[in-house]
Scaffold this active site. Sequence first.
Site, PDB file in Angstrom:
ATOM      1  CD  GLU A  98     -40.530 -36.662   3.184  1.00 26.68           C
ATOM      2  OE1 GLU A  98     -40.802 -35.600   3.783  1.00 26.68           O
ATOM      3  OE2 GLU A  98     -41.387 -37.377   2.636  1.00 26.68           O
ATOM      4  CG  ASP A  99     -40.377 -32.119   6.711  1.00 32.39           C
ATOM      5  OD1 ASP A  99     -40.691 -33.236   6.255  1.00 32.39           O
ATOM      6  OD2 ASP A  99     -41.201 -31.182   6.804  1.00 32.39           O
ATOM      7  NE  ARG A 164     -43.667 -23.595   5.899  1.00 27.15           N
ATOM      8  CZ  ARG A 164     -44.093 -24.851   5.771  1.00 27.15           C
ATOM      9  NH1 ARG A 164     -43.306 -25.845   6.084  1.00 27.15           N
ATOM     10  NH2 ARG A 164     -45.318 -25.099   5.329  1.00 27.15           N
TER      11      ARG A 164
HETATM   12  P1  5GP Z   1     -46.457 -39.013   7.243  1.00 23.46           P
HETATM   13  O1  5GP Z   1     -47.024 -39.226   5.893  1.00 23.46           O
HETATM   14  O2  5GP Z   1     -45.122 -39.699   7.469  1.00 23.46           O
HETATM   15  O3  5GP Z   1     -47.442 -39.342   8.333  1.00 23.46           O
HETATM   16  O4  5GP Z   1     -46.249 -37.472   7.456  1.00 23.46           O
HETATM   17  C1  5GP Z   1     -45.306 -36.795   6.781  1.00 23.46           C
HETATM   18  C2  5GP Z   1     -45.622 -35.313   6.748  1.00 23.46           C
HETATM   19  O5  5GP Z   1     -46.487 -34.906   7.823  1.00 23.46           O
HETATM   20  C3  5GP Z   1     -44.354 -34.531   6.935  1.00 23.46           C
HETATM   21  O6  5GP Z   1     -43.698 -34.323   5.719  1.00 23.46           O
HETATM   22  C4  5GP Z   1     -44.868 -33.272   7.572  1.00 23.46           C
HETATM   23  O7  5GP Z   1     -45.322 -32.394   6.564  1.00 23.46           O
HETATM   24  C5  5GP Z   1     -46.051 -33.702   8.392  1.00 23.46           C
HETATM   25  N1  5GP Z   1     -45.685 -33.938   9.805  1.00 23.46           N
HETATM   26  C6  5GP Z   1     -45.622 -35.125  10.455  1.00 23.46           C
HETATM   27  N2  5GP Z   1     -45.257 -34.955  11.732  1.00 23.46           N
HETATM   28  C7  5GP Z   1     -45.101 -33.623  11.904  1.00 23.46           C
HETATM   29  C8  5GP Z   1     -44.713 -32.812  13.027  1.00 23.46           C
HETATM   30  O8  5GP Z   1     -44.429 -33.267  14.152  1.00 23.46           O
HETATM   31  N3  5GP Z   1     -44.632 -31.473  12.794  1.00 23.46           N
HETATM   32  C9  5GP Z   1     -44.916 -30.906  11.589  1.00 23.46           C
HETATM   33  N4  5GP Z   1     -44.824 -29.589  11.502  1.00 23.46           N
HETATM   34  N5  5GP Z   1     -45.300 -31.644  10.510  1.00 23.46           N
HETATM   35  C10 5GP Z   1     -45.375 -32.981  10.679  1.00 23.46           C
END
Ligand code: 5GP
Length: 174
Positions: A98-99, A164
């Site tokens: 995961e990023d 990206r």
């Molecule tokens: P979660 O489900 O943990 O809230 O969010 C996960 C997804 O939200 C990540 O895989 C990513 O696609 C997006 N995301 C969450 N925080 C960020 C951020 O600071 N920058 C970007 N570009 N995407 C984010």
Amino acid sequence: MKLGPELISGDAIQQRVRELAADISRDYASIPKPLILLPVLKGSVCFATDLSRSLTVPVNFDYVAVSSYGSGTESTGHVQLLKDLTMDVAGRDVLMVEDIIDTGLTTSFLFEHVRRHGPASLKLCVLLNKEERRVTPVPIAYKGFDIPNAFVVGYGLDYDELYRNLTAVHILEP
Ligand code: 5GP
């Protein structure tokens, strides 16, 4: 929204990626079949690619995709599978890549989904962690960096499909 200051330099990322790859290579040194790397599209592609090139164990790749923020910067909390596994992961060792983990909702959804396919093991490797924002606990086995609660872009992460390709991680500013 515009590109703000650099939060993590390209050099720091590359250094940390090599360290994570060394840990992963050590931990999976004696598994019977290649490790399945499972990057979550599209944000994890840069990280997973660099990571894989520093691994010393054999790997296979599969990819999954979920709906994310769309073009905004706030999570909707609604996760939808856009692209499923194509490999049979039953009995295999799988490392989801995961990023970033924010609320944790996306990762818990995907973890449960992959687990239902019966892998021998399933672990999570994440580059960026926003602990402060966590809603659902997620078991992170390998972590790059803890970051503050800001919206970040670069090194795979986008805002409206931009940024990206940056080598560093930057904060996005209003
Ligand atoms: P979660 O489900 O943990 O809230 O969010 C996960 C997804 O939200 C990540 O895989 C990513 O696609 C997006 N995301 C969450 N925080 C960020 C951020 O600071 N920058 C970007 N570009 N995407 C984010």
